[in-house]
Design a protein around this motif. Sequence first.
Motif, PDB file in Angstrom:
ATOM      1  N   VAL A  70       0.830  -1.200   0.000  1.00  0.00           N
ATOM      2  CA  VAL A  70       0.000   0.000   0.000  1.00  0.00           C
ATOM      3  C   VAL A  70       0.867   1.253   0.000  1.00  0.00           C
ATOM      4  O   VAL A  70       0.560   2.227  -0.672  1.00  0.00           O
ATOM      5  CB  VAL A  70      -0.927  -0.004   1.237  1.00  0.00           C
ATOM      6  N   TYR A  71       1.961   1.215   0.720  1.00  0.00           N
ATOM      7  CA  TYR A  71       2.783   2.414   0.864  1.00  0.00           C
ATOM      8  C   TYR A  71       3.914   2.488  -0.151  1.00  0.00           C
ATOM      9  O   TYR A  71       4.604   3.488  -0.243  1.00  0.00           O
ATOM     10  CB  TYR A  71       3.406   2.460   2.263  1.00  0.00           C
ATOM     11  N   THR A  72       4.106   1.448  -0.905  1.00  0.00           N
ATOM     12  CA  THR A  72       5.343   1.337  -1.679  1.00  0.00           C
ATOM     13  C   THR A  72       5.533   2.454  -2.695  1.00  0.00           C
ATOM     14  O   THR A  72       4.580   2.959  -3.284  1.00  0.00           O
ATOM     15  CB  THR A  72       5.404  -0.007  -2.416  1.00  0.00           C
ATOM     16  N   THR A  73       6.788   2.823  -2.877  1.00  0.00           N
ATOM     17  CA  THR A  73       7.131   3.770  -3.937  1.00  0.00           C
ATOM     18  C   THR A  73       8.106   3.119  -4.911  1.00  0.00           C
ATOM     19  O   THR A  73       8.672   3.786  -5.759  1.00  0.00           O
ATOM     20  CB  THR A  73       7.806   5.017  -3.355  1.00  0.00           C
ATOM     21  N   ASN A  74       8.275   1.808  -4.762  1.00  0.00           N
ATOM     22  CA  ASN A  74       9.257   1.108  -5.575  1.00  0.00           C
ATOM     23  C   ASN A  74       8.637   0.721  -6.910  1.00  0.00           C
ATOM     24  O   ASN A  74       7.559   0.125  -6.962  1.00  0.00           O
ATOM     25  CB  ASN A  74       9.707  -0.139  -4.799  1.00  0.00           C
ATOM     26  N   HIS A  75       9.325   1.047  -7.980  1.00  0.00           N
ATOM     27  CA  HIS A  75       8.714   0.824  -9.294  1.00  0.00           C
ATOM     28  C   HIS A  75       8.437  -0.652  -9.550  1.00  0.00           C
ATOM     29  O   HIS A  75       7.483  -0.987 -10.238  1.00  0.00           O
ATOM     30  CB  HIS A  75       9.612   1.403 -10.393  1.00  0.00           C
ATOM     31  N   LYS A  76       9.250  -1.537  -8.957  1.00  0.00           N
ATOM     32  CA  LYS A  76       9.023  -2.961  -9.223  1.00  0.00           C
ATOM     33  C   LYS A  76       7.777  -3.427  -8.483  1.00  0.00           C
ATOM     34  O   LYS A  76       6.946  -4.159  -9.034  1.00  0.00           O
ATOM     35  CB  LYS A  76      10.244  -3.773  -8.805  1.00  0.00           C
ATOM     36  N   ASP A  77       7.636  -2.983  -7.237  1.00  0.00           N
ATOM     37  CA  ASP A  77       6.409  -3.311  -6.493  1.00  0.00           C
ATOM     38  C   ASP A  77       5.179  -2.798  -7.240  1.00  0.00           C
ATOM     39  O   ASP A  77       4.183  -3.508  -7.394  1.00  0.00           O
ATOM     40  CB  ASP A  77       6.429  -2.628  -5.114  1.00  0.00           C
ATOM     41  N   ILE A  78       5.282  -1.550  -7.658  1.00  0.00           N
ATOM     42  CA  ILE A  78       4.102  -0.953  -8.300  1.00  0.00           C
ATOM     43  C   ILE A  78       3.811  -1.655  -9.622  1.00  0.00           C
ATOM     44  O   ILE A  78       2.659  -1.915  -9.966  1.00  0.00           O
ATOM     45  CB  ILE A  78       4.300   0.565  -8.464  1.00  0.00           C
ATOM     46  N   GLY A  79       4.883  -2.008 -10.333  1.00  0.00           N
ATOM     47  CA  GLY A  79       4.688  -2.767 -11.566  1.00  0.00           C
ATOM     48  C   GLY A  79       3.973  -4.069 -11.294  1.00  0.00           C
ATOM     49  O   GLY A  79       3.030  -4.457 -11.997  1.00  0.00           O
TER      50      GLY A  79
ATOM     51  N   TRP B  79      -2.888   3.299  -7.003  1.00  0.00           N
ATOM     52  CA  TRP B  79      -3.884   3.095  -5.940  1.00  0.00           C
ATOM     53  C   TRP B  79      -5.193   3.839  -6.162  1.00  0.00           C
ATOM     54  O   TRP B  79      -6.110   3.720  -5.348  1.00  0.00           O
ATOM     55  CB  TRP B  79      -3.285   3.380  -4.554  1.00  0.00           C
ATOM     56  N   LEU B  80      -5.300   4.582  -7.240  1.00  0.00           N
ATOM     57  CA  LEU B  80      -6.636   5.085  -7.575  1.00  0.00           C
ATOM     58  C   LEU B  80      -7.453   4.019  -8.300  1.00  0.00           C
ATOM     59  O   LEU B  80      -8.677   3.995  -8.220  1.00  0.00           O
ATOM     60  CB  LEU B  80      -6.521   6.310  -8.480  1.00  0.00           C
ATOM     61  N   LEU B  81      -6.719   3.122  -8.994  1.00  0.00           N
ATOM     62  CA  LEU B  81      -7.429   2.169  -9.856  1.00  0.00           C
ATOM     63  C   LEU B  81      -8.394   1.256  -9.110  1.00  0.00           C
ATOM     64  O   LEU B  81      -9.548   1.113  -9.510  1.00  0.00           O
ATOM     65  CB  LEU B  81      -6.438   1.332 -10.653  1.00  0.00           C
ATOM     66  N   PRO B  82      -7.950   0.602  -8.032  1.00  0.00           N
ATOM     67  CA  PRO B  82      -8.894  -0.299  -7.357  1.00  0.00           C
ATOM     68  C   PRO B  82     -10.142   0.448  -6.884  1.00  0.00           C
ATOM     69  O   PRO B  82     -11.249  -0.095  -6.933  1.00  0.00           O
ATOM     70  CB  PRO B  82      -8.092  -0.821  -6.164  1.00  0.00           C
ATOM     71  N   PHE B  83      -9.956   1.694  -6.494  1.00  0.00           N
ATOM     72  CA  PHE B  83     -11.114   2.469  -6.044  1.00  0.00           C
ATOM     73  C   PHE B  83     -12.028   2.795  -7.225  1.00  0.00           C
ATOM     74  O   PHE B  83     -13.246   2.682  -7.142  1.00  0.00           O
ATOM     75  CB  PHE B  83     -10.644   3.746  -5.354  1.00  0.00           C
TER      76      PHE B  83
ATOM     77  N   ILE C 267      -6.163  -4.271 -20.166  1.00  0.00           N
ATOM     78  CA  ILE C 267      -5.083  -3.990 -21.113  1.00  0.00           C
ATOM     79  C   ILE C 267      -4.242  -2.794 -20.673  1.00  0.00           C
ATOM     80  O   ILE C 267      -3.014  -2.883 -20.568  1.00  0.00           O
ATOM     81  CB  ILE C 267      -5.652  -3.749 -22.532  1.00  0.00           C
ATOM     82  N   MET C 268      -4.888  -1.664 -20.398  1.00  0.00           N
ATOM     83  CA  MET C 268      -4.086  -0.480 -20.065  1.00  0.00           C
ATOM     84  C   MET C 268      -3.238  -0.681 -18.807  1.00  0.00           C
ATOM     85  O   MET C 268      -2.035  -0.431 -18.833  1.00  0.00           O
ATOM     86  CB  MET C 268      -4.968   0.759 -19.952  1.00  0.00           C
ATOM     87  N   PRO C 269      -3.806  -1.134 -17.692  1.00  0.00           N
ATOM     88  CA  PRO C 269      -2.947  -1.323 -16.516  1.00  0.00           C
ATOM     89  C   PRO C 269      -1.847  -2.358 -16.749  1.00  0.00           C
ATOM     90  O   PRO C 269      -0.755  -2.229 -16.198  1.00  0.00           O
ATOM     91  CB  PRO C 269      -3.920  -1.795 -15.434  1.00  0.00           C
ATOM     92  N   ALA C 270      -2.118  -3.365 -17.564  1.00  0.00           N
ATOM     93  CA  ALA C 270      -1.050  -4.337 -17.815  1.00  0.00           C
ATOM     94  C   ALA C 270       0.131  -3.652 -18.480  1.00  0.00           C
ATOM     95  O   ALA C 270       1.288  -3.837 -18.083  1.00  0.00           O
ATOM     96  CB  ALA C 270      -1.562  -5.476 -18.692  1.00  0.00           C
ATOM     97  N   THR C 271      -0.159  -2.814 -19.479  1.00  0.00           N
ATOM     98  CA  THR C 271       0.965  -2.171 -20.150  1.00  0.00           C
ATOM     99  C   THR C 271       1.656  -1.168 -19.230  1.00  0.00           C
ATOM    100  O   THR C 271       2.873  -1.008 -19.292  1.00  0.00           O
ATOM    101  CB  THR C 271       0.498  -1.464 -21.438  1.00  0.00           C
ATOM    102  N   VAL C 272       0.884  -0.512 -18.355  1.00  0.00           N
ATOM    103  CA  VAL C 272       1.525   0.392 -17.404  1.00  0.00           C
ATOM    104  C   VAL C 272       2.386  -0.413 -16.428  1.00  0.00           C
ATOM    105  O   VAL C 272       3.454   0.035 -16.004  1.00  0.00           O
ATOM    106  CB  VAL C 272       0.484   1.240 -16.645  1.00  0.00           C
TER     107      VAL C 272
ATOM    108  N   LEU D 112       2.012  -4.733  -8.770  1.00  0.00           N
ATOM    109  CA  LEU D 112       0.622  -4.446  -8.416  1.00  0.00           C
ATOM    110  C   LEU D 112      -0.223  -4.258  -9.674  1.00  0.00           C
ATOM    111  O   LEU D 112      -1.311  -4.831  -9.801  1.00  0.00           O
ATOM    112  CB  LEU D 112       0.549  -3.173  -7.565  1.00  0.00           C
ATOM    113  N   TYR D 113       0.291  -3.459 -10.595  1.00  0.00           N
ATOM    114  CA  TYR D 113      -0.438  -3.232 -11.842  1.00  0.00           C
ATOM    115  C   TYR D 113      -0.706  -4.551 -12.558  1.00  0.00           C
ATOM    116  O   TYR D 113      -1.819  -4.799 -13.038  1.00  0.00           O
ATOM    117  CB  TYR D 113       0.378  -2.337 -12.778  1.00  0.00           C
TER     118      TYR D 113
END
Lengths: 286, 382, 533
Positions: C31-40, C126-130, C94-99, C42-43
């Motif tokens: 939830v708090y991560t700023t790491n691009h790999k974590d966020i990738g 973290w806006l997406l799930p909402f 599709i879009m979140p996968a590519t992001v 998640l996406y």
Amino acid sequence: MAEAQYYVPHGTRWPIMGSIGLTALVGGFAALLNGASVASLVMVLGFVILVAMMFLWFGQVVRESESRIYNDQVDRSFRWGMGWFIFSEVCFFGAFFGALFYARVYSVPWLGGEGTGVATNLFLWPSFDSVWPTNGPAALGGAYQVMGAWGIPALNTIILLSSGGTVTWAHWGIIKDNRPQFVWGLLLTVVLGFLFVGLQAYEYYEAYAHLNLKLSTGIYGSTFFMLTGFHGAHVTIGAIMLTVVMLRGMRGHFDSKNHFAFEAAAWYWHFVDVVWLGLFIFVYWL
Amino acid sequence: MTFDSRLFRRWIHRASQAAAGLAALAPLSAAYAEWELNMPRGVTLISREAYDQHMLMLWWCVGIGVVVFGAMFYSMFRHRRAAGHAAANFHHNTFAEIVWTVIPVVILVLMAIPATRALIVMEDTSEADMTLKVTGHQWKWRYEYLEDDVDFFSSLAPESREAIYSDPYATDNYLLEVDNEVVLPVGRKVRILLTADDVIHAWWVPALGMKKDAIPGFINELWTRIDEPGIYRGQCAELCGKDHGFMPIVVRAVPDEEYVAWVDDRHAAQELVAQEALRDWTVEELMVRGREIYITACAACHQQNGQGLPPSFPAITGSEIATGPLDAHLDRVMNGKPGTAMAAFAQQLGDSDLAAVITYQRNALGNAVGDSVQPSAVRAAR
Amino acid sequence: MSAATTRDAHDDAHHDDHHHHGPEPGVMRWVYTTNHKDIGTLYLVFSFLMLLLGGLLALGIRTELWSPGLQFVEPDFFNQLTTMHALIMVFGAIMPATVGFANWMVPLMIGAPDMALPRLNNWSFWLLPFAFALLISTFFMEGGAPAAGWTLYAPLVLQGGANLPFAIFAIHLMGIASVMGAINIIVTILNMRAPGMTLLKMPLFIWTWLITAFLLVAAMPVFAGAVTMLLTDKFFGTSFFDAAGGGDPVLFQHIFWFFGHPEVYIMILPSFGIVSQVIPTFARKPLFGYESMVYATASIAFLSFIVWAHHMFTVGMPLAGELFFMYTTMLIAVPTGVKVFNWVATMWRGSMTFETPMLYAIAFVILFTLGGFSGLMLAIVPSDFQYHDTYFVVAHFHYVLVTGSLFGIFAGVYYWLPKWTGNMYDERLGKWHFWLSTIFVNILFFPQHFLGLAGMPRRVPDYAVQFADWNMVSSIGGFGFGLSQLLFAWIVLQCCRGGKQATAEVWDGSDGLEWTVPSPAPYHTFETPPAVR
Ligand code: HEA
Ligand code: HEA
Ligand code: CUA
Ligand SMILES: [Cu+2]
């Protein structure tokens, strides 16, 4: 001065807070539109969370910035980021300008029988003449008067353009490390900004109370209020940004080399300025 | 023995037909199997233009595909590591790149020329012999013959509607049959004006080859000149809500004389309806007619059994309005309820039809109010 | 430096020693991560869940269309299925996968320590799930979910029930998320490249994403404007889309497609990029025509803004408009053709092997091109009058979206999965997944061409009996293709849990910075910029 390393924060709580706030805000609003009046509470709550989030998030960024842990590269990231954000805003306004042009150049003339609209006019709206402004062949909203360009709008143009000058004057101030000039320049800009918003509000009042010009006054009312309304909202946001910058300036933040927050707000202010010129020409004048 | 080439060709043709038929029927021997593959060629200039453009493009694409995929498969086969091929190391070739930019441009120009020509013809609605105004409603079509003073609504045939939840194979032309066909004379240029009452619809009969949107508040034009008599079927082609799939179009193209006769019939029928509306109807007559109207005009929303589809579409069975005071019932049906899908039927139905359907709603579908409405009462309420 | 004392205690608890630091423990990491790999990650996980959900809705569609007559759902619910299927697939899968790919790979491929704006990056995800919670919640509202198609045409969409404002605001949230994400990607690419990584040395994937991000920033706000007008037309009395007030329902379509057409390239360009990485690797030969690839991508992006009305040939535009949009649309075939030819030329005289990523890339080139061909046919106005709003269009866009975008994504997942997890996936199962998917997807979508040509309209819950047979075939393909994706889920899970250790290079033909770091890629990479030749 700055660290060699690119600053990568580890963990942040603000985004999730922002998501919750924003979702409550829009979800509450949606429920309100559907007639659930308790939803306004959710909406307010969401708004409060969102504002709190901004305070906390921006506050932290300000502290980080003041403690000089951002290097030049980080600064460039912020610059690019702000630039593209403004570009996205331009595109948002583009949609509404597009609607205005489409109505003026295509749909209204067609309804009046021009071009491919012969049959449309003949069979569906026989008594409609296409002139701009219009509230359409069914005269939605009833008789109304047009908002003239040379009263408040012209005054507002002067106000906004001068505020563009004062903000530049403030910029010269900070470049010379002349803090009073910086703060005074900002104060003038903010005052002019709020003056603009105030006059705009007065204009709306006039429109509703005396001109019978409303959101529901056909396509003219729709484009008029949506364009000027979104613009006014952006002026307000810009003025708030500048106010924050001014308060920071009074606290001794920024110097001749380090004042990106100010520049970002100033860019935004110029963007709002340019949009206004478009509005003045295409909504009020022509 | 002399070789009769015609016979031979016919034989080949038969055999290939049989083979195709068998191949088609083998996997699923459904009674109505129609493994249709291609666009029909149609019966108008427009539809043939569309078809010719379609085939031209298809063959262009097949040709390009053969070249591109051919090269690819050749390479995949020959330049495999498994086949011992070592990799070359080139990474550009200006000449090749120019060639494969220029050739597609040339091909596109060759495609665009006939398309432009065809389009100009298709969009020319001038010098029409007659005008038909078509209005899309949720979910039926209204046809007005401007010169001939004929005006009627056309909706899904009751047999089709009844088959939806039972057996689609039990009726002919399932979903492609209407209660009132559009009749057009062959060989005459008909200008069609399209508009809509509520949301966007699109009027489309494949054999006539053109589709255009019917947009509320605007009028679109298209034209057709049908070459051969026959019955041509089509459907609404723009999503228009719940029953978008159930708003067919049937055009019957007939020779001129027949068309004239049909117009006369229509006039007589319209006259008869007007006459009928002046007399008193028996309850039985009202109920019979009412059922027909109910199924074609109301059942799409309120359902055949009157249960509706709550919450969007209320039930008629036990409805406060349909079992309450007559005035309110009459008002709701005639004037509809603005902002909902319940349209004002005063314009769409005649006095006797309104009287019939209201009587029917009050005394069928599980309701038994016991009263009835006469056309004269409807006329008075207008 | 005394600055540390003024910093937020939580955020910087680990800052000072971040050079050798891994992720925080516990779920809040995500939830708090700023790491691009974590966020990738998640996406990617989010998008896969959305693919299952969107696919489930599609299977609902295919179930009802199994045979004529209504058996399973009511027409209105069918329309909800179609609408939500598309919205979820487009904006959720599709879009979140590519992001997700951009997040994982952009910093790795350009030698950056992370994304340029890491906190914003977190918010973009973290806006997406909402947003999707709002959107999906409409299924449970009175009147159900939006049912006017993903194109949300006025005035039909305004007849919707309680869902309308929720759906509109959900779109606003997704829009904000996409724009923020895109800005971050642009800034990262422009500002975070390792020294020596000039623009024309960037891997093609980076180029395609740079241009995609530009499209996003330009197009998404326009969409936001369009749905805002829907909202005010419905609730605040404006008449943008009402002729009675001087507006025009077609105006909505213009604004929607001004966004909508760039949107389809937003979905395909990242897959172009992935395929342009994969093919050279397995052909063991550098990408052919790198520079022309860059220019072609840029031309496609430019053209994508001036072709939008090809979705509206039947609305009754003046002849000149129809011709203009026909010509510009046809022109897109030129730069796209350049790309296809370059891919083929990259394979030409290579030394090819056919691991799963390569199989997907090859299938992509062939099947996307098929979809492109049908696109070109659609561009021909006289015949589009026949094709429009039939299953021929449905076939076209599933070829470019499923066997295009989605197959590109599959290729990318297999290609980089060893880098992400440190383990090789099961090659044998991967090949099974490929062949099952490829066979079934063609059974699913190829017959839809025939249906469309024979006259079956799209967005109908029921059809005339002459369409019965091909519909049943298509439905069989749909179930086959859907079930094959469960195999995909299994393969990926297996690979995350273990498997043959992957080397840093992973593929013997691999080239690029991402292959210079160990597998799995450490939590932090390139904190000191790598040297670029
Ligand atoms: C990834 C998404 C994607 C992509 C890449 C494309 C690519 C293209 N699309 Fe498609 N399209 C959609 C997604 C996409 N589309 C969607 C979702 C819809 C429907 C939306 C809705 O209504 O719901 C749609 C609908 C759609 C329509 C509207 C149809 C209608 O509703 O009537 C049209 C019409 O022109 C069209 C055209 C094209 C063209 C010309 C291309 C071109 O870019 C294709 C170019 C590629 C090639 C041509 C093949 C390779 C080239 C060569 C090998 C070179 C040599 C070739 C020649 C010279 C011929 N598309
Ligand atoms: C963006 C990408 C995308 C993708 C990937 C897909 C994928 C699929 N689509 Fe989609 N589709 C669209 C975009 C997409 N579609 C769009 C834009 C429209 C237009 C909508 C409109 O008209 O408004 C459309 C419309 C559309 C229609 C036309 C509907 C109509 O006109 O009424 C159909 C009909 O067959 C269809 C089918 C499918 C199928 C069978 C798949 C398959 O590929 C799906 C494969 C299935 C899965 C991947 C699911 C796997 C899951 C399981 C097997 C169950 C397990 C479940 C759990 C564990 C929860 N789609
Ligand atoms: Cu009428 Cu679809
Ligand atoms: Cu398009």
